[in-house]
Design an enzyme around this catalytic site. Structure first.
Site, PDB file in Angstrom:
ATOM      1  N   LYS A   1      51.536  34.342  23.838  1.00 60.56           N
ATOM      2  CA  LYS A   1      50.405  33.521  24.297  1.00 60.56           C
ATOM      3  C   LYS A   1      49.595  34.273  25.354  1.00 60.56           C
ATOM      4  CE  LYS A   1      53.503  31.274  27.601  1.00 60.56           C
ATOM      5  NZ  LYS A   1      54.344  30.078  27.853  1.00 60.56           N
TER       6      LYS A   1
ATOM      7  N   ARG B   1      56.878  17.750  30.688  1.00 61.49           N
ATOM      8  CA  ARG B   1      55.732  18.329  30.001  1.00 61.49           C
ATOM      9  C   ARG B   1      55.806  17.846  28.563  1.00 61.49           C
ATOM     10  NH1 ARG B   1      54.482  24.541  31.376  1.00 61.49           N
ATOM     11  NH2 ARG B   1      55.621  24.655  29.408  1.00 61.49           N
TER      12      ARG B   1
ATOM     13  N   TYR C   1      34.817  41.595  54.770  1.00 62.74           N
ATOM     14  CA  TYR C   1      34.244  40.265  54.974  1.00 62.74           C
ATOM     15  C   TYR C   1      35.048  39.488  56.017  1.00 62.74           C
ATOM     16  CZ  TYR C   1      31.376  40.833  50.769  1.00 62.74           C
ATOM     17  OH  TYR C   1      30.456  41.261  49.853  1.00 62.74           O
TER      18      TYR C   1
ATOM     19  N   MET D   1      35.406  41.437  45.858  1.00 64.33           N
ATOM     20  CA  MET D   1      35.298  41.344  44.398  1.00 64.33           C
ATOM     21  C   MET D   1      35.623  42.671  43.707  1.00 64.33           C
ATOM     22  SD  MET D   1      32.066  40.190  42.034  1.00 64.33           S
ATOM     23  CE  MET D   1      31.796  38.641  42.857  1.00 64.33           C
TER      24      MET D   1
HETATM   25  C1  LIG Z   1      55.667  30.525  28.009  1.00 63.63           C
HETATM   26  C2  LIG Z   1      56.768  29.843  27.336  1.00 63.63           C
HETATM   27  C3  LIG Z   1      57.930  30.567  26.961  1.00 63.63           C
HETATM   28  C4  LIG Z   1      58.185  31.983  27.403  1.00 63.63           C
HETATM   29  O1  LIG Z   1      58.625  31.957  28.726  1.00 63.63           O
HETATM   30  P1  LIG Z   1      59.069  33.265  29.531  1.00 63.63           P
HETATM   31  O2  LIG Z   1      59.588  32.742  30.796  1.00 63.63           O
HETATM   32  O3  LIG Z   1      57.839  34.088  29.687  1.00 63.63           O
HETATM   33  O4  LIG Z   1      60.085  33.965  28.697  1.00 63.63           O
HETATM   34  C5  LIG Z   1      58.884  29.909  26.200  1.00 63.63           C
HETATM   35  N1  LIG Z   1      58.725  28.619  25.850  1.00 63.63           N
HETATM   36  C6  LIG Z   1      57.649  27.887  26.221  1.00 63.63           C
HETATM   37  C7  LIG Z   1      57.550  26.470  25.813  1.00 63.63           C
HETATM   38  C8  LIG Z   1      56.643  28.465  26.987  1.00 63.63           C
HETATM   39  O5  LIG Z   1      55.591  27.738  27.378  1.00 63.63           O
END
Ligand SMILES: *Cc1c(COP(=O)(O)O)cnc(C)c1O
Length: 360
Positions: A40, A133, A255, A303
């Site tokens: 992802k 979740r 800054y 930046m």
């Molecule tokens: C991102 C994610 C993973 C991978 O997690 P890592 O800690 O990066 O190995 C696995 N399962 C779900 C549902 C996730 O959202």
């Protein structure tokens, strides 16, 4: 002259060999369970277009992304005999796209399950075991498990859930979630189990089920402290010196002039800033490494520019255009993340678009 040949402000090196080795390491560790790759967010910022093919060539046959758009973007890179699954499930209207492309949704609610049922295609089913979740509650899982129409229409490839505290192996919640997961999975006898992320891999075989979902560790960051055999670093990041200058005691830097030179100080200006994903929270904290010395960040990260105190190096040591280490052997990504008050996941996924990217 091609623009990509010009000296870039920074160089991002991504070691695909180390990535493959990390995947193989997980696959060995969890066997006979299998290791899926979580790709992802553009493979955690490292480039799904490069990461997916090398993992597929190494034998990886299951890939997870967060959403349908990500899945469609890499569909052609995933072998036909491999799983490509969408963790967040599908928004209403996404089902036809997924069905046509052979993409597997993770069904996270009864409503998602009903919408997918009409397509009569495989899915995974998620149960929430303790992080509030996505996923069905236990009672909802009971409903779907006993729903002959759903079960007849949707071949279930796996029951999945996600750990909330896997990066803290000592937390009791890990065992509590496992118990809830096993209870839910028992409603679906014979269906594969998919539970552990990178941290979960280290919790032990009881958490591995049939398929683990490894993300972070593939990209060379440690999911928790104290692993006997660390994963191989995958990311190296360097930024160029723009110029050096020596300022008298009392000079305010950057800054807001949040830092004043306590004595005559040699400063080096680096061509990296928060627009590159270098966190602004590293203002007046953290460091870079060059020629054997750790050079602290002084003043605010802006930046496009970060200033470091280069007084530890002899005059003339940092020439214009020279590269300094931002992430690498002397600046592990976990340390950079900690100094920035964040986690390696965020550092990786924010890596900016202005670096020259070298895949090796
Ligand atoms: C991102 C994610 C993973 C991978 O997690 P890592 O800690 O990066 O190995 C696995 N399962 C779900 C549902 C996730 O959202």
């Amino acid at each position: 002259m091609q623009a990509q040949m010009a000296p870039a402000p920074g160089v991002l090196t991504i070691d695909l060999g180390a990535l493959v080795e990390n995947w193989r390491r997980v696959a060995c560790e969890v066997a006979p369970a299998r290791a899926a790759a979580v790709v992802k967010a553009d493979a955690y910022g490292l480039g799904a277009a490069q990461v997916v093919p090398v993992l597929a060539a190494a034998g990886c046959r299951a890939f997870f992304v967060a959403n349908l758009v990500e899945a469609l973007a890499i569909r052609a890179l995933v072998p036909d005999d491999a799983l490509l699954a969408v963790l967040n499930g599908l928004h209403p209207g996404g089902e036809a796209f997924a069905a046509e492309a052979g993409i597997t949704p993770v069904l996270n609610s009864i409503a998602q399950a009903r919408r997918w049922q009409a397509f009569g295609r495989p899915a995974m089913l998620q149960v929430d075991t303790g992080m509030a979740r996505h996923g069905l509650g236990f009672e909802e899982a009971v409903v779907l498990a006993g729903d002959a129409e759903f079960r007849g229409a949707v071949p279930l490839l796996a029951i999945i859930s996600h750990l909330s505290c896997a990066d803290e192996p000592d937390r009791a919640e890990n065992a509590a979630q496992l118990a809830r997961f096993e209870a839910a999975a028992a409603l679906f006898p014979g269906v594969a189990r998919c539970f552990a992320n990178s941290g979960g891999v280290q919790l032990g075989a009881a958490w591995h089920g049939d398929l683990v979902r490894a993300g972070l560790c593939l990209y060379g960051a440690e999911p928790a402290d104290g692993r006997a055999e660390p994963f191989r670093p995958v990311v190296g990041l360097q930024a160029r010196v723009l110029q050096t200058r020596t300022v008298p005691a009392g000079t305010g830097v950057g800054y807001g002039q949040t830092w004043h030179a306590p004595r005559e100080t040699r400063l080096a200006l680096l061509s990296i800033g928060y627009a590159d994903g270098f966190p602004r929270s590293l203002s007046d904290r953290g460091a870079v490494w060059a020629q054997g010395a750790t050079l602290p960040i002084v003043g605010r990260v802006s930046m496009d520019v970060t200033v470091v105190d280069a007084s530890a190096l002899p005059e003339g040591a940092l020439a214009e255009g020279e590269l300094v280490e931002i992430i690498g052997p002397h600046r592990p990504i976990e340390a950079v993340a900690q100094e920035a008050g964040t986690i390696a996941y965020e550092i990786l996924t924010q890596l900016g678009g202005r670096y020259q990217r070298i895949y090796c």
